[in-house]
Design an enzyme around this catalytic site. Structure first.
Site, PDB file in Angstrom:
ATOM      1  N   LYS A  22      79.120 118.013  78.329  1.00  0.00           N
ATOM      2  CA  LYS A  22      78.126 117.973  76.810  1.00  0.00           C
ATOM      3  C   LYS A  22      76.674 118.491  76.972  1.00  0.00           C
ATOM      4  O   LYS A  22      76.485 118.738  76.164  1.00  0.00           O
ATOM      5  CB  LYS A  22      78.190 115.812  77.300  1.00  0.00           C
ATOM      6  CG  LYS A  22      77.668 115.688  75.716  1.00  0.00           C
ATOM      7  CD  LYS A  22      77.686 114.404  75.599  1.00  0.00           C
ATOM      8  CE  LYS A  22      76.607 113.658  76.287  1.00  0.00           C
ATOM      9  NZ  LYS A  22      75.281 113.488  75.542  1.00  0.00           N
ATOM     10  N   ASN A  23      75.867 118.515  78.201  1.00  0.00           N
ATOM     11  CA  ASN A  23      75.118 118.408  77.896  1.00  0.00           C
ATOM     12  C   ASN A  23      74.341 119.694  78.132  1.00  0.00           C
ATOM     13  O   ASN A  23      72.894 120.235  77.793  1.00  0.00           O
ATOM     14  CB  ASN A  23      74.040 118.285  78.678  1.00  0.00           C
ATOM     15  CG  ASN A  23      73.986 116.484  78.749  1.00  0.00           C
ATOM     16  OD1 ASN A  23      74.142 115.219  78.219  1.00  0.00           O
ATOM     17  ND2 ASN A  23      73.552 114.965  79.673  1.00  0.00           N
ATOM     18  N   CYS A 116      71.242 107.271  72.030  1.00  0.00           N
ATOM     19  CA  CYS A 116      71.330 105.799  72.804  1.00  0.00           C
ATOM     20  C   CYS A 116      69.739 105.823  72.480  1.00  0.00           C
ATOM     21  O   CYS A 116      69.564 105.958  72.576  1.00  0.00           O
ATOM     22  CB  CYS A 116      72.062 106.442  74.022  1.00  0.00           C
ATOM     23  SG  CYS A 116      73.594 106.427  73.909  1.00  0.00           S
ATOM     24  N   ARG A 121      62.229 108.926  73.221  1.00  0.00           N
ATOM     25  CA  ARG A 121      62.264 110.110  74.045  1.00  0.00           C
ATOM     26  C   ARG A 121      61.399 111.322  72.697  1.00  0.00           C
ATOM     27  O   ARG A 121      62.477 111.460  72.022  1.00  0.00           O
ATOM     28  CB  ARG A 121      63.342 110.632  74.293  1.00  0.00           C
ATOM     29  CG  ARG A 121      64.207 110.500  75.554  1.00  0.00           C
ATOM     30  CD  ARG A 121      65.135 110.409  76.350  1.00  0.00           C
ATOM     31  NE  ARG A 121      66.375 109.330  75.169  1.00  0.00           N
ATOM     32  CZ  ARG A 121      67.599 109.330  75.495  1.00  0.00           C
ATOM     33  NH1 ARG A 121      68.027 110.244  76.607  1.00  0.00           N
ATOM     34  NH2 ARG A 121      68.174 109.044  74.946  1.00  0.00           N
ATOM     35  N   ASP A 304      71.764 110.611  85.116  1.00  0.00           N
ATOM     36  CA  ASP A 304      72.866 110.073  83.795  1.00  0.00           C
ATOM     37  C   ASP A 304      73.871 109.268  84.977  1.00  0.00           C
ATOM     38  O   ASP A 304      74.937 109.321  84.784  1.00  0.00           O
ATOM     39  CB  ASP A 304      73.867 111.392  83.352  1.00  0.00           C
ATOM     40  CG  ASP A 304      72.617 111.679  81.756  1.00  0.00           C
ATOM     41  OD1 ASP A 304      71.925 110.794  81.211  1.00  0.00           O
ATOM     42  OD2 ASP A 304      72.930 112.390  81.008  1.00  0.00           O
ATOM     43  N   ARG A 396      81.444 109.710  73.484  1.00  0.00           N
ATOM     44  CA  ARG A 396      80.325 110.631  72.469  1.00  0.00           C
ATOM     45  C   ARG A 396      79.950 111.727  74.154  1.00  0.00           C
ATOM     46  O   ARG A 396      80.135 112.947  73.519  1.00  0.00           O
ATOM     47  CB  ARG A 396      79.002 109.692  72.534  1.00  0.00           C
ATOM     48  CG  ARG A 396      79.136 109.015  71.108  1.00  0.00           C
ATOM     49  CD  ARG A 396      77.481 108.482  71.552  1.00  0.00           C
ATOM     50  NE  ARG A 396      76.579 109.721  71.288  1.00  0.00           N
ATOM     51  CZ  ARG A 396      75.373 109.729  72.138  1.00  0.00           C
ATOM     52  NH1 ARG A 396      75.361 108.703  73.003  1.00  0.00           N
ATOM     53  NH2 ARG A 396      75.009 110.806  72.599  1.00  0.00           N
TER      54      ARG A 396
END
Length: 416
Positions: A22-23, A116, A121, A304, A396
């Site tokens: 995903k990232n 989230c 951030r 993560d 997600r």
């Protein structure tokens, strides 16, 4: 709203195919804005965040074709240089359209991001870097409005290591005039994967994989083909599941070269780990041993993976300490873990976990993406029935997790 119903106590045995990361996929999709040509991507995970990003790119005028894990992008008709709040509020990665739009079109209007609720951030590093490259940026009515006739290469030293900040500035620099040097750049494999795609598109980048990226701007980028790297966080999640629940699990399409820190900790916990090209096998026949760790930037222990390893520690022999250095709100799963019978206390940025003999199923609620995965792991190891609510967080970032776990023996189902 969907929930997961999990009856714990089953060992996991068999094979799971790991999806694309995903990232890595999210910034790579945004790179399609940098060229008028076609970019062909494979191994794109089927996730809610990916669907949201594609929806955002479509409304900007990017042509998108999707067939399973293949996505084809064409930026020849991009005509709307805005990322609206309605799409950005659910996914902070939407900020990644800012650099490409500004570099190629000279303007961008992007809503301040959401995602989230695991910590603040700020996007100030993105803004600071783009301003150093000559952009005129204003924050108005919740939007970042950026303009630049032509970005100029410069030396940028970020105040902190930021993954999305590095990715945004890297994409912007590919089309800037002259040389850009990014100091204190994030070294995550997902950043490296984006850089490899950009090079395939004609970018000139040196120092890939290091904390100093040197980019020589080019006049334009062309189309390319690229396969998204395997998701190291998904891999670690399933490995923690077998460590907690026991069994013999093989992951296919896994990248072990970017999993070193997780595999070391699993071995320390007593898991028998073997691996080869694109696969890793985990065997667990005993209760895990407690392992302590501190989250930090790559190549250190990823934030993560923190919650998933904490779930394993809940039923481990002994006590462990987990120090979270990246996000201030990333212990929100602790209260839910304790509902299952875990013994966790929080002291500032440190969680102290005293392993218990067993967890017992209960209704729990996911608070963010990785917290939801940790609750699934805890539920697989618990006695009785657990219902995990708010699994839209899970969707997600995990490609059909309950389907993959069911295929290796877990008693898990999605219910309305």
């Amino acid at each position: 709203m969907d929930k997961l119903l999990i009856r714990g106590g089953n060992r996991l045995s068999g094979e799971i195919a790991i999806s694309g990361a995903k990232n890595a996929a999210l910034p790579i999709l945004c790179a399609g804005l940098l060229t008028a040509d076609t970019v062909q991507l494979t191994n794109v995970p089927r996730l809610q965040d990916v669907a949201t990003m594609l929806k955002l790119l479509l409304q900007m005028g990017l042509r998108v074709e999707q067939q399973g894990e293949k996505v084809t992008l064409n930026g020849g008709a991009v005509d709307k240089l805005e990322a609206p709040y309605e799409l950005v509020k659910t996914m902070r990665a939407s900020i990644l359209v800012l650099g490409p739009l500004l570099a190629r079109f000279g303007e961008a209007r992007v809503s301040l991001p959401g995602g989230c609720a695991i910590g603040s951030r700020p996007v100030d590093q993105h803004i600071k870097g783009l301003q150093a490259m000559g952009a005129d940026i204003a924050i108005e009515a919740g939007y970042i409005h950026a303009r630049a006739k032509k970005l100029k290469g410069t030396r940028i030293v970020t105040d902190m290591i930021t993954v999305t900040g590095t990715e945004n500035l890297l994409m912007a620099a590919t089309l800037a005039d002259g040389e850009t040097v990014l100091e204190n750049a994030a070294r995550e494999p997902e950043v490296t994967d984006l850089a490899h795609l950009l090079v395939a598109m004609g970018a000139r980048i040196e120092g890939i994989g290091t904390d100093r990226l040197v980019i020589q701007g080019v006049g334009h980028l062309h189309g390319a083909s690229h396969a998204v790297i395997a998701d190291r966080i998904e891999s670690a999640t399933f490995l923690c599941a077998v460590a907690a629940a026991g069994g013999d699990l093989t992951l296919r399409n896994a990248r072990t070269d970017i999993l070193d820190v997780a595999l070391d900790k699993l071995r320390e916990a007593g898991v028998i780990v073997t691996s080869g090209d694109n696969w890793v096998r985990a065997q667990m026949a005993t209760r895990p041993k407690a392992v302590s760790f501190r989250t930090t930037e790559y190549p250190g222990f990823p934030t993560d993976m923190q919650a998933q390893f904490m779930a394993m520690n809940c039923i481990a022999e002994g006590s462990s300490r987990v120090v979270e250095t990246i996000f201030e709100n990333r212990f929100m799963h602790v209260q839910e873990m304790n509902r299952l019978g875990a013994s966790i206390t929080i002291e500032g940025h440190t969680a102290i976990i005293n392993g218990v003999d067993k967890l017992v199923g209960a209704p729990v609620m996911a608070t963010d993406l990785r917290a939801s995965a940790s609750l699934v792991i805890a539920a697989l190891a618990a006695e009785g029935e657990t219902v995990v609510d708010r699994i839209y967080h899970l969707d997600r970032g995990y490609d059909r997790m309950e389907v993959k776990l069911s295929a290796v023996g877990a008693n898990i189902q999605r219910v309305k």
